[in-house]
Design a protein around this motif. Structure first.
Motif, PDB file in Angstrom:
ATOM      1  N   THR A 147     110.335  14.345 -15.466  1.00  0.00           N
ATOM      2  CA  THR A 147     109.176  14.776 -16.169  1.00  0.00           C
ATOM      3  C   THR A 147     108.166  15.339 -15.222  1.00  0.00           C
ATOM      4  O   THR A 147     107.227  16.233 -15.324  1.00  0.00           O
ATOM      5  CB  THR A 147     108.469  13.762 -17.001  1.00  0.00           C
ATOM      6  OG1 THR A 147     108.221  12.787 -16.236  1.00  0.00           O
ATOM      7  CG2 THR A 147     109.485  13.432 -17.789  1.00  0.00           C
ATOM      8  N   SER A 175     107.807  20.080 -12.567  1.00  0.00           N
ATOM      9  CA  SER A 175     107.177  21.184 -13.413  1.00  0.00           C
ATOM     10  C   SER A 175     107.415  22.464 -13.120  1.00  0.00           C
ATOM     11  O   SER A 175     107.180  23.489 -13.770  1.00  0.00           O
ATOM     12  CB  SER A 175     105.493  20.793 -13.403  1.00  0.00           C
ATOM     13  OG  SER A 175     105.169  20.939 -11.903  1.00  0.00           O
ATOM     14  N   SER A 229     108.106  21.328 -20.660  1.00  0.00           N
ATOM     15  CA  SER A 229     107.308  21.758 -19.429  1.00  0.00           C
ATOM     16  C   SER A 229     107.738  22.934 -18.825  1.00  0.00           C
ATOM     17  O   SER A 229     106.775  23.221 -17.993  1.00  0.00           O
ATOM     18  CB  SER A 229     107.535  20.444 -18.766  1.00  0.00           C
ATOM     19  OG  SER A 229     108.694  20.250 -17.792  1.00  0.00           O
TER      20      SER A 229
END
Length: 315
Positions: A91, A94, A155
């Motif tokens: 996560t 990006s 994302s």
């Protein structure tokens, strides 16, 4: 000491040995075909990658005589090595442009991965699903990767269709296809593949289609023009037997095949899936037929004249 007692004792031993720069996380990681991996992840504060180690595997070693101290030393020794990326660590990645050339595809069973498919971007393909993997490293026998999740794709602001286009370009480049006679690779990669050669098998030669890593190689059926080129080489349609997520077997279709012959192929797939492969490696119980004239891959049915239940144009 039972399994839960072992897990608690191992975590306590690790806590006492590790400094404050390393955290310990027990994770339940959903793998292919609904298999859940009970694991420990050790993460250094400055690292994005964490070793994800199966607790079931460690407990097996404990029952075989390895001590808690030995198992802790083993885990600590690999804390700083490159191992599969923990799902949660992605996560933080990006920058899509940094990883776009490392996105590849895999083929998995759609029916057996209903829960997994709720959490990841995917494309339907016959009774299967095309999913996407980020290759962190692929060199020799070392392959470090992580499945692209909905969180990661969001994302990046990319769709499953956009991931598919990238994977179509990247996967054959990163994992070139390998196509060889079964007997030439059987000892090297597939010790259980002899089970496919039924005593009543009506063909003398079977071929293995996989990639050069022999890992998630069934996805080679998606490679642009791969099945077309093979069918042109044989001058016939192709029968495709899914051995596992890692490879498929190819047979040149023949006018000499009888209905019982096709029954042998179909039943062999089901028997091997039940008796010879790990649950997480299952791909499909169906045989597939590639039609050379139309460049079309379809689920094989034992009804002649092209009345298959589903089909897909090859990509």
């Amino acid at each position: 000491m039972n399994y839960e007692e072992f897990c608690a004792a191992l975590q306590e031993e690790l806590f006492n040995r590790l400094d404050t720069s390393c955290s310990i996380h027990r994770e339940r990681v959903l793998k292919n075909n609904g298999v859940v991996l009970d694991s420990l992840a050790l993460l250094r504060l400055e690292k994005h990658c964490s070793p994800v180690i199966s607790l079931e595997m460690l407990y097996e070693q404990f029952e075989k005589g390895r001590t808690l101290a030995e198992l802790c030393e083993y885990m600590i020794s690999i804390t700083d090595t490159q191992l599969p990326v923990s799902v949660t660590s992605l996560t933080s990645l990006s920058s899509f442009e940094e990883f776009r050339d490392q996105i590849t595809w895999r083929l998995i069973s759609r029916d057996k991965n209903k829960e997994l498919l709720k959490t990841i971007p995917w494309i339907p393909f016959l009774d299967l699903a095309v999913i996407f993997s980020l290759i962190i490293e692929s060199e020799g026998e070392t392959q470090i990767s992580s499945v692209v999740t909905n969180t990661v794709s969001a994302s990046w602001n990319v769709t499953a269709e956009e991931l598919f286009v990238l994977a179509k370009e990247n996967t054959p480049r990163i994992f070139p296809a390998s196509f060889r006679r079964l007997e030439t690779v059987i000892e090297e990669y597939f010790p259980g593949a002899t089970d496919f050669v039924h005593e009543d098998c009506p063909v003398p030669t079977l071929y293995v289609l996989t990639n050069d890593a022999a890992h998630n190689g069934a996805a080679c059926v998606l490679y642009p023009d791969k099945l077309k080129d093979l069918a042109d080489e044989f001058g016939s349609d192709l029968l495709i037997l899914p051995s596992s997520i890692h490879e498929v077997l190819i047979i040149a279709d023949s006018e000499n095949f009888t209905e019982p012959d096709y029954h042998v192929f179909c039943n062999t797939i089901k028997n091997v899936n039940r008796e010879s492969i790990q649950p997480e490696d299952f791909l499909s119980d169906n045989m597939y037929l590639y039609r050379r004239e139309t460049d079309n891959l379809q689920i094989f049915t034992e009804i002649p004249c092209g009345s298959s239940v589903d089909s897909a144009t090859c990509v």
